[in-house]
Design a protein around this motif. Structure first.
Motif, short mmCIF file in Angstrom:
data_model
loop_
_atom_site.label_atom_id
_atom_site.label_comp_id
_atom_site.label_asym_id
_atom_site.label_seq_id
_atom_site.Cartn_x
_atom_site.Cartn_y
_atom_site.Cartn_z
N GLN A 1 0.83 -1.20 0.00
CA GLN A 1 0.00 0.00 0.00
C GLN A 1 0.86 1.25 0.00
O GLN A 1 0.64 2.18 -0.79
CB GLN A 1 -0.92 0.01 1.23
N HIS B 1 2.76 1.71 -3.39
CA HIS B 1 1.92 2.26 -4.45
C HIS B 1 1.62 3.73 -4.17
O HIS B 1 1.62 4.56 -5.09
CB HIS B 1 0.60 1.48 -4.55
N VAL C 1 -5.76 4.79 -2.73
CA VAL C 1 -4.79 3.83 -2.21
C VAL C 1 -4.51 4.11 -0.73
O VAL C 1 -4.41 3.18 0.08
CB VAL C 1 -3.48 3.90 -3.02
N CYS D 1 -5.28 -1.72 -3.94
CA CYS D 1 -4.10 -2.05 -4.75
C CYS D 1 -4.40 -3.20 -5.70
O CYS D 1 -4.00 -3.17 -6.87
CB CYS D 1 -2.92 -2.41 -3.85
#
Length: 247
Positions: free
Chosen positions: A37, A40, A84, A91
């Motif tokens: 997480q 990203h 996100v 994700c």
């Protein structure tokens, strides 16, 4: 006229300062390699800042339409960043979407006539496409894909999607509203000339959007990474609100 010019300069300075503040936080973000997480999220944050900085440079050069196009891209990145940061489960949905787009690309290349891109087409076998399709279908059972509007609504950016995002999409898709800006009209409404060069028109709204998106992106990444609060952020956000009230 003087007030408009002054407000434009204030929006210009605010956008510059907002981007500078966001970039100052880069060294505080420690990336845990096992946390997908956060990985990203920081990638989205880096892209957001690059998109916004590009839009800012274009707007300063009077390339308003091109700046709007890049702003639209930045807003989409901002929405995905917020999504996100809100949910680690997103994700998987995002990765599934990326795989779906890859599948479309491979199928598109397969349809190219013989003689074009032969080297590329030779490695895109039916087996490769079939395996990708099977993988996507299997994962789709566990992950629901969301549209960009769904993502925006989930992170309280629905209004931004329905205003700035849609408005700037005109420039991305070369809609009639964007094309008109390349023509000059005479007193009788007839086309008098063509705008070949940047117009340098007032772009307070676009500069304001650079500031809003940057500050919101910082807010989201700050919550996820638990970044230290900064008094400058509050000052800049209040300045953004003041300039929005003026316009």
């Amino acid at each position: 006229m003087h007030k408009t010019s002054t407000t434009y300069q204030e929006c210009l300075v605010l956008a510059d300062r907002s981007l500078a503040l966001c970039k100052n936080y880069r060294n505080q973000i420690q990336i845990p390699l096992t946390d997908e997480q956060k990985l990203h999220a920081v990638a989205f944050y880096a892209k957001l800042l690059r998109d916004l900085e590009g839009a800012f440079l274009l707007l300063k050069q009077g390339m308003i339409s091109q700046g709007r196009s890049l702003l639209r891209i930045a807003i989409e990145c901002e929405i995905l960043l917020a999504r996100v940061c809100l949910s680690a489960d997103f994700c998987e949905s995002y990765l599934l979407y990326a795989e779906s787009q890859r599948l479309k690309l491979l199928k598109g290349v397969q349809q190219i006539k013989t003689g074009d891109f032969d080297e590329v087409r030779s490695v895109i076998t039916k087996e490769l496409v079939s395996q990708l399709e099977t993988s996507i279908e299997a994962r789709r059972e566990q992950s629901k894909q969301k549209t960009i509007f769904d993502c925006a609504s989930a992170v309280n950016l629905g209004t931004v999607y329905n205003t700035a995002y849609r408005l700037f999409s005109e420039d991305v898709h070369s809609n009639i509203g964007a094309i008109k800006s390349y023509l000059r009209y005479g007193s009788e409404g007839n086309v008098a000339s063509i705008n070949w060069e940047p117009t340098g028109e007032n772009c307070r709204a676009e500069l304001s959007e650079v500031s809003r998106s940057a500050l919101n992106g910082l807010s989201n990444i700050g919550l996820l990474y638990k970044l230290a609060a900064n008094e400058t952020y509050s000052i800049l956000f209040k300045e953004y609100q003041r300039l929005e009230d003026i316009s």
